[in-house]
Design an enzyme around this catalytic site. Structure first.
Site, PDB file in Angstrom:
ATOM      1  N   ARG A   1       0.828  -1.195   0.000  1.00  0.00           N
ATOM      2  CA  ARG A   1       0.000   0.000   0.000  1.00  0.00           C
ATOM      3  C   ARG A   1       0.872   1.258   0.000  1.00  0.00           C
ATOM      4  O   ARG A   1       1.828   1.354   0.765  1.00  0.00           O
ATOM      5  CB  ARG A   1      -0.890  -0.019   1.242  1.00  0.00           C
ATOM      6  CG  ARG A   1      -2.046   0.951   1.246  1.00  0.00           C
ATOM      7  CD  ARG A   1      -2.821   0.768   2.544  1.00  0.00           C
ATOM      8  NE  ARG A   1      -4.065   1.503   2.567  1.00  0.00           N
ATOM      9  CZ  ARG A   1      -4.823   1.640   3.645  1.00  0.00           C
ATOM     10  NH1 ARG A   1      -4.457   1.057   4.783  1.00  0.00           N
ATOM     11  NH2 ARG A   1      -5.945   2.328   3.602  1.00  0.00           N
ATOM     12  N   ILE A   2       0.550   2.203  -0.840  1.00  0.00           N
ATOM     13  CA  ILE A   2       1.278   3.460  -0.922  1.00  0.00           C
ATOM     14  C   ILE A   2       0.494   4.512  -0.143  1.00  0.00           C
ATOM     15  O   ILE A   2      -0.612   4.896  -0.539  1.00  0.00           O
ATOM     16  CB  ILE A   2       1.489   3.900  -2.380  1.00  0.00           C
ATOM     17  CG1 ILE A   2       2.192   2.789  -3.176  1.00  0.00           C
ATOM     18  CG2 ILE A   2       2.273   5.200  -2.436  1.00  0.00           C
ATOM     19  CD1 ILE A   2       3.568   2.415  -2.671  1.00  0.00           C
TER      20      ILE A   2
ATOM     21  N   GLU B   1      14.280   2.105   0.319  1.00  0.00           N
ATOM     22  CA  GLU B   1      15.490   1.361  -0.064  1.00  0.00           C
ATOM     23  C   GLU B   1      15.384   0.797  -1.481  1.00  0.00           C
ATOM     24  O   GLU B   1      16.304   0.930  -2.287  1.00  0.00           O
ATOM     25  CB  GLU B   1      15.755   0.212   0.919  1.00  0.00           C
ATOM     26  CG  GLU B   1      15.497   0.515   2.371  1.00  0.00           C
ATOM     27  CD  GLU B   1      16.460   1.507   2.980  1.00  0.00           C
ATOM     28  OE1 GLU B   1      17.554   1.697   2.431  1.00  0.00           O
ATOM     29  OE2 GLU B   1      16.106   2.090   4.024  1.00  0.00           O
TER      30      GLU B   1
END
Length: 711
Positions: free
Chosen positions: A600-601, A678
């Site tokens: 989920r963003i 990352e």
């Protein structure tokens, strides 16, 4: 309830503070009667101090104290291993003995009335050494297996892993690639340099410190000084970039506190840019051998990945250098071996996408070489070796969108128009190359706590001791809190960066939203439910008005057993276009398209910003960044931003396209997020070097790809 806020592109809630100069960083918390400190550093890499003359420095204008191993108070240095500390070895005990372990080691401290007076007096300290033959050239070190190998998730695994019979499979393979890939040391170089202001009140200490882990600072300094951690208050609301350099508590923090104790007044210590290269870690120099075996139809039959990296003589730093090779591509026969090269250098540390960025460079460059050997499209080769499960852990993936990442990014990039022949694509006299690579990073989730406080006026205060080094923690946490509470964004105030707030893990490893965000969501849910029940209303503002007093709830978020049942990672695909000047050897990255399956963003706007930052960082890794270490003495010869090249605006690709693949992963954490900071950097460097090969026909296996390597 208000409109859903998670998933909305919202501008930074702290943006106005930053652009108007109201945001206060560590070095800006000036205290009354404050003194200043400067560090005296060793000029040899190994040996002992024989004499250290301080009389001239002590008599210099404004000097309050000069501390050396000869007169510095002895400190407790109780045993302590923080979340981000190497599990094997012992940190430097600064000013506690005459031993020199590395170039630039702190061997003295000057405290004076002004910064200029402290810096001047530090130059007046005269030191002689009984030098020893230090080990500062990784090419002359025989690497060894680490005592214990720690993964990014904090668990341990053997430094050697094997499934099947990789040696025999490689020997029998119809097609083989066997190469060595080298990445030099890289330094973090954030804009804000490390700084600490220390002030004692009796046996209580306040530290205004640049930190990604305020509770880690409190715990470490408590162990060093032999006082309770509750006696130490660490404040770090704004961090001007860190990328891993502020995860540990480095010696300068101890020195600031020590200087303040001896001087009997607050002391400020700010590292210079040059000092950053000797005191706050770096991405270690790595050497990796990758051997791939495959059948003529492109099925991987063997992967051998053997890598080693530098560490200090006093601590064993290791990272997840080889992890991706164990599961990213399907293969029945896999061998990995991770070793370390102990040297007279200061201890490396985590740098953005630690381990994965370096290991995936070698793996994905080798995969491109295999695609060329097979005369196969690089995407088709990867699709042919797409695993159905994590073959290392023998677990299903909680979700894996690699195929969709390849498809969407390739379509957006226009990959079908690529002529696979090297040097076949041109723009006038410039050679054009297209390259791609896979990306992955683990979903990290650690215990975290948060507090939500509802006020009678219908506003809320939410707090957790997280950090924000730039990705937008202030904003994303406010979104999560406001949605959980059912309040408008502007009626929620989020606080972070203070050790008096509920405890959190370090702000790194892409774990903040999964860990802290889940705790924030739960604390807000509990507070809302309590308020509605006690207020007898369906509207929170009305309920709080009826109650007429504040309501507070705390929550702890802890990982369940999902990691024992699933392999949980973000995945992605990176496509790049480069233009290479055949006469000058200059490479320019024109386009990058990245597609990511990262759960989920929470905020697509700040998430895209994260990805763009990672892409630019990957360009730096591929083309520019290189700490030039003198192999004779460990001195970093380009310890400045004039000679250590990092990408500037003119180096950034004109097109940086970010695609988020929709993923609904209920297994990873309550918010369904996987982390993005990352993975945004993973895969960029190999995609660039693969594109350079396509443009020029030259395969460069040692980063960075500077013009001399192409001429």
């Amino acid at each position: 309830m208000t409109t859903a806020l998670i998933g909305k592109s919202i501008s930074r809630v702290d943006g106005r503070q930053k652009v108007t100069g109201q945001a206060t960083y560590a070095a800006e918390f000036d205290q009354p009667n404050q003194a200043y400190a400067a560090v005296v550093r060793s000029t040899v890499s190994a040996g002992h101090i024989t004499t250290i003359e301080t009389a001239e420095a002590e008599q210099a204008p404004g000097v309050i104290a000069v501390l050396t191993p000869r007169n510095a108070p002895k400190l407790a240095y109780a045993s302590h291993k923080g979340f981000t500390d190497p599990v094997v070895g012992e940190r430097l005990h600064v000013l506690q003995d005459d031993r020199v372990n590395h170039q630039g080691q702190p061997i003295g401290l000057v405290v004076a009335e002004t910064f200029e007076q402290a810096a001047h007096a530090a130059m007046l300290v005269r030191v002689t050494y009984a030098p020893e033959a230090g080990t500062t050239d990784i090419a002359r070190v025989e690497p060894v297996l680490p005592t214990q190998q720690k993964t990014d998730q904090g668990s341990t695994q053997p430094p050697e892993t094997r499934r099947g019979d990789p040696d025999r499979a490689l020997e029998a393979a119809e097609v083989r690639v066997d190469q060595t890939y080298v990445i030099p040391r890289e330094n973090h170089n954030p804009i804000e340099m490390h700084a600490t202001i220390a002030a004692w009140e009796g046996d209580r200490l306040t530290l205004w410190d640049k930190s990604q882990y305020v509770h880690g600072v409190a715990d470490e300094i408590a162990a060093v000084f032999g006082i309770p951690a509750e006696n130490i208050h660490v404040v770090s609301p704004f961090v001007g970039g860190a990328f891993g350099a502020a995860l540990r508590t480095w010696p300068h923090v101890t020195l600031a506190a020590l200087g303040a104790r001896v001087a009997g007044r607050p002391v400020k210590l700010v590292l210079s840019r040059r000092e950053m290269y000797y005191g706050v870690g770096y991405r270690p120099h790595t050497v990796q051998r990758i051997a791939l075996g495959a059948s003529r139809d492109g099925r991987l039959t063997a992967i051998l990945h053997d890598g080693h990296e530098e560490t200090s003589t006093y601590e064993e730093f290791s990272e997840a250098l080889l992890s991706a090779s164990q599961f990213l591509h399907a293969c029945p026969n896999v061998y990995t071996r991770h070793r370390i090269a102990p040297m007279n250098v200061h201890t490396p540390t985590y740098m953005r996408a630690p381990g994965e960025a370096s290991g995936v460079f070698a793996l994905e460059a080798a995969m491109d070489e295999l695609a060329v050997a097979l005369n196969s499209d690089p995407i088709e080769l990867r699709l042919r070796n797409e695993p159905e499960l994590d073959e290392f852990k023998k677990l299903p993936f909680s979700s894996r969108s690699t195929r969709e990442c390849y498809r969407l990014a390739a379509e957006r990039f226009g990959w079908s128009g690529r002529n696979p022949e090297p040097r076949s694509m041109r723009d006038g006299r410039l050679l054009i190359g297209w390259g791609m690579a896979s990306a992955t990073y683990p979903m990290n989730f650690a215990p975290a706590s948060a507090m939500a406080r509802l006020l009678p006026d219908g506003t809320a205060e939410v707090a957790s001791a997280a950090s924000d080094m730039g990705p937008g923690t202030w904003t994303s946490m406010t979104q999560v809190a406001a949605e959980a509470l059912g309040l408008p964004l502007e009626r929620v105030k989020f606080s972070l960066g203070d050790s008096r707030l509920p405890k959190t893990p370090p702000h790194g490893g892409s774990m903040t939203m999964a860990s802290v965000g889940s705790a924030v969501q739960e604390a807000c849910r509990k507070a809302r439910e309590d308020a509605l029940a006690r207020g007898g209303a369906n509207d929170l503002a009305e309920a709080m008005s009826r109650i007429g007093q504040l309501i507070e709830a705390t929550a702890d978020s802890t990982p369940g057993d999902a990691s024992q049942r699933f392999s949980m990672h973000s995945f992605g695909a990176v496509f790049t276009e480069v233009a290479v000047d055949p006469d000058l050897g200059e490479t320019r990255v024109r386009r990058i398209v990245g597609a990511y399956g990262a759960g989920r963003i929470v905020n697509p706007k700040t998430a895209r910003s994260q990805c763009i930052g990672g892409m630019i960082g990957g360009v730096g890794m591929a083309l520019m960044e290189h700490s030039v270490v003198d192999p004779r003495n460990g001195r970093v010869m380009n310890a400045n931003l004039a000679e250590y090249a990092v990408p500037v605006h003119a180096d950034a690709p004109p097109v940086m396209d970010v695609i988020f693949v929709e993923e609904n992963d209920p297994h990873v954490n309550p918010l369904g997020v996987k982390g993005l900071g990352e993975i945004a950097m993973v895969g960029v460097a190999p995609a660039v070097t693969n594109a350079i090969f396509h443009a020029t026909g030259k395969r460069i296996r040692e980063l960075p790809v500077t013009p001399d390597k192409l001429l």
